[in-house]
Design a protein around this motif. Sequence first.
Motif, PDB file in Angstrom:
ATOM      1  N   VAL A  81     -11.861  17.618   5.761  1.00  0.00           N
ATOM      2  CA  VAL A  81     -11.848  16.248   5.270  1.00  0.00           C
ATOM      3  C   VAL A  81     -10.498  15.986   4.614  1.00  0.00           C
ATOM      4  CG1 VAL A  81     -12.939  14.587   3.714  1.00  0.00           C
ATOM      5  CG2 VAL A  81     -14.336  16.302   4.869  1.00  0.00           C
ATOM      6  N   ASP A  82      -9.818  14.921   5.063  1.00  0.00           N
ATOM      7  CA  ASP A  82      -8.586  14.471   4.415  1.00  0.00           C
ATOM      8  C   ASP A  82      -8.958  13.438   3.368  1.00  0.00           C
ATOM      9  OD1 ASP A  82      -6.911  16.044   5.976  1.00  0.00           O
ATOM     10  OD2 ASP A  82      -6.619  14.495   7.480  1.00  0.00           O
ATOM     11  N   ILE A  83      -8.515  13.659   2.123  1.00  0.00           N
ATOM     12  CA  ILE A  83      -8.778  12.729   1.029  1.00  0.00           C
ATOM     13  C   ILE A  83      -7.442  12.106   0.653  1.00  0.00           C
ATOM     14  CG2 ILE A  83      -9.681  12.454  -1.307  1.00  0.00           C
ATOM     15  CD1 ILE A  83     -11.277  15.087  -0.754  1.00  0.00           C
ATOM     16  N   GLU A  84      -7.297  10.814   0.937  1.00  0.00           N
ATOM     17  CA  GLU A  84      -6.051  10.096   0.682  1.00  0.00           C
ATOM     18  C   GLU A  84      -6.259   9.102  -0.455  1.00  0.00           C
ATOM     19  OE1 GLU A  84      -4.335   9.978   5.226  1.00  0.00           O
ATOM     20  OE2 GLU A  84      -5.685   8.386   4.577  1.00  0.00           O
ATOM     21  N   GLU A  85      -5.370   9.136  -1.442  1.00  0.00           N
ATOM     22  CA  GLU A  85      -5.433   8.197  -2.556  1.00  0.00           C
ATOM     23  C   GLU A  85      -4.253   7.230  -2.409  1.00  0.00           C
ATOM     24  OE1 GLU A  85      -5.484   8.140  -7.433  1.00  0.00           O
ATOM     25  OE2 GLU A  85      -5.551  10.051  -6.376  1.00  0.00           O
ATOM     26  N   PHE A  86      -4.574   5.944  -2.364  1.00  0.00           N
ATOM     27  CA  PHE A  86      -3.560   4.912  -2.202  1.00  0.00           C
ATOM     28  C   PHE A  86      -3.483   4.041  -3.442  1.00  0.00           C
ATOM     29  CE2 PHE A  86      -4.821   5.837   2.162  1.00  0.00           C
ATOM     30  CZ  PHE A  86      -3.596   5.929   2.798  1.00  0.00           C
ATOM     31  N   GLN A  87      -2.277   3.554  -3.721  1.00  0.00           N
ATOM     32  CA  GLN A  87      -2.089   2.559  -4.777  1.00  0.00           C
ATOM     33  C   GLN A  87      -1.758   1.234  -4.103  1.00  0.00           C
ATOM     34  OE1 GLN A  87       0.268   3.465  -8.307  1.00  0.00           O
ATOM     35  NE2 GLN A  87       1.373   1.564  -7.972  1.00  0.00           N
ATOM     36  N   TRP A 131      -0.654  -6.628 -10.416  1.00  0.00           N
ATOM     37  CA  TRP A 131      -1.529  -5.557 -10.877  1.00  0.00           C
ATOM     38  C   TRP A 131      -1.675  -4.518  -9.770  1.00  0.00           C
ATOM     39  CZ3 TRP A 131      -3.151 -10.196  -9.078  1.00  0.00           C
ATOM     40  CH2 TRP A 131      -4.148 -10.212  -8.110  1.00  0.00           C
ATOM     41  N   ASN A 132      -2.101  -3.317 -10.193  1.00  0.00           N
ATOM     42  CA  ASN A 132      -2.274  -2.192  -9.268  1.00  0.00           C
ATOM     43  C   ASN A 132      -3.723  -1.742  -9.264  1.00  0.00           C
ATOM     44  OD1 ASN A 132       0.551  -1.886  -8.697  1.00  0.00           O
ATOM     45  ND2 ASN A 132       0.778  -0.958 -10.710  1.00  0.00           N
ATOM     46  N   GLU A 133      -4.174  -1.265  -8.112  1.00  0.00           N
ATOM     47  CA  GLU A 133      -5.497  -0.677  -7.968  1.00  0.00           C
ATOM     48  C   GLU A 133      -5.369   0.580  -7.121  1.00  0.00           C
ATOM     49  OE1 GLU A 133      -8.268  -3.426  -6.275  1.00  0.00           O
ATOM     50  OE2 GLU A 133      -8.001  -4.892  -7.893  1.00  0.00           O
ATOM     51  N   LYS A 134      -6.159   1.604  -7.466  1.00  0.00           N
ATOM     52  CA  LYS A 134      -6.171   2.831  -6.670  1.00  0.00           C
ATOM     53  C   LYS A 134      -7.447   2.876  -5.846  1.00  0.00           C
ATOM     54  CE  LYS A 134      -3.166   5.659  -9.463  1.00  0.00           C
ATOM     55  NZ  LYS A 134      -3.004   6.902 -10.216  1.00  0.00           N
ATOM     56  N   HIS A 135      -7.313   3.302  -4.593  1.00  0.00           N
ATOM     57  CA  HIS A 135      -8.437   3.428  -3.678  1.00  0.00           C
ATOM     58  C   HIS A 135      -8.372   4.805  -3.020  1.00  0.00           C
ATOM     59  CE1 HIS A 135      -9.468  -0.884  -3.784  1.00  0.00           C
ATOM     60  NE2 HIS A 135      -8.170  -1.075  -3.891  1.00  0.00           N
ATOM     61  N   VAL A 136      -9.534   5.405  -2.796  1.00  0.00           N
ATOM     62  CA  VAL A 136      -9.623   6.716  -2.155  1.00  0.00           C
ATOM     63  C   VAL A 136     -10.296   6.539  -0.797  1.00  0.00           C
ATOM     64  CG1 VAL A 136     -10.590   9.039  -2.294  1.00  0.00           C
ATOM     65  CG2 VAL A 136      -9.733   7.916  -4.363  1.00  0.00           C
ATOM     66  N   GLU A 137      -9.694   7.134   0.230  1.00  0.00           N
ATOM     67  CA  GLU A 137     -10.251   7.095   1.587  1.00  0.00           C
ATOM     68  C   GLU A 137     -10.473   8.534   2.043  1.00  0.00           C
ATOM     69  OE1 GLU A 137      -7.668   4.892   4.177  1.00  0.00           O
ATOM     70  OE2 GLU A 137      -7.636   3.142   2.851  1.00  0.00           O
ATOM     71  N   GLU A 138     -11.648   8.793   2.634  1.00  0.00           N
ATOM     72  CA  GLU A 138     -11.954  10.113   3.172  1.00  0.00           C
ATOM     73  C   GLU A 138     -12.117  10.006   4.679  1.00  0.00           C
ATOM     74  OE1 GLU A 138     -15.235  12.027   1.286  1.00  0.00           O
ATOM     75  OE2 GLU A 138     -14.442  11.695  -0.738  1.00  0.00           O
ATOM     76  N   LYS A 157       0.864  -1.184   0.000  1.00  0.00           N
ATOM     77  CA  LYS A 157       0.000   0.000   0.000  1.00  0.00           C
ATOM     78  C   LYS A 157       0.898   1.230   0.000  1.00  0.00           C
ATOM     79  CE  LYS A 157      -3.499   2.190   2.957  1.00  0.00           C
ATOM     80  NZ  LYS A 157      -4.287   2.029   4.193  1.00  0.00           N
ATOM     81  N   LYS A 158       0.679   2.139  -0.993  1.00  0.00           N
ATOM     82  CA  LYS A 158       1.512   3.320  -1.128  1.00  0.00           C
ATOM     83  C   LYS A 158       0.622   4.554  -1.283  1.00  0.00           C
ATOM     84  CE  LYS A 158       4.856   5.314  -4.336  1.00  0.00           C
ATOM     85  NZ  LYS A 158       5.542   5.117  -5.619  1.00  0.00           N
ATOM     86  N   LEU A 159       0.860   5.580  -0.468  1.00  0.00           N
ATOM     87  CA  LEU A 159       0.120   6.839  -0.562  1.00  0.00           C
ATOM     88  C   LEU A 159       0.617   7.593  -1.798  1.00  0.00           C
ATOM     89  CD1 LEU A 159      -1.887   8.858   0.742  1.00  0.00           C
ATOM     90  CD2 LEU A 159       0.066   9.816   1.959  1.00  0.00           C
ATOM     91  N   VAL A 160      -0.299   7.923  -2.734  1.00  0.00           N
ATOM     92  CA  VAL A 160       0.099   8.628  -3.951  1.00  0.00           C
ATOM     93  C   VAL A 160      -0.421  10.059  -4.010  1.00  0.00           C
ATOM     94  CG1 VAL A 160       0.448   6.569  -5.358  1.00  0.00           C
ATOM     95  CG2 VAL A 160      -1.819   7.602  -5.257  1.00  0.00           C
TER      96      VAL A 160
END
Length: 75
Positions: free
Chosen positions: A46-52, A64-71, A3-6
Amino acid sequence: MTKKLVNLERETTKMTTVIPVGPYLSRGAGAPLVPLVLEENLPVTVDIEEFQYTYKCKACGHEWNEKHVEEKKEA
């Protein structure tokens, strides 16, 4: 899995809160009772974090890679 914060964004917006403060009012004979309410516009951050996420299949080694957004709301 890794998991990497992008991307990280922080937004401040107004949130409306409705709080019943009683008593109930009637709008005429046979009409339903309507509660008195108090509305407040409070600032909310609100903190919006996008992870790969990187995945690897144990059977064949495919990656494979997937991006997920957490608020997350701050009080």
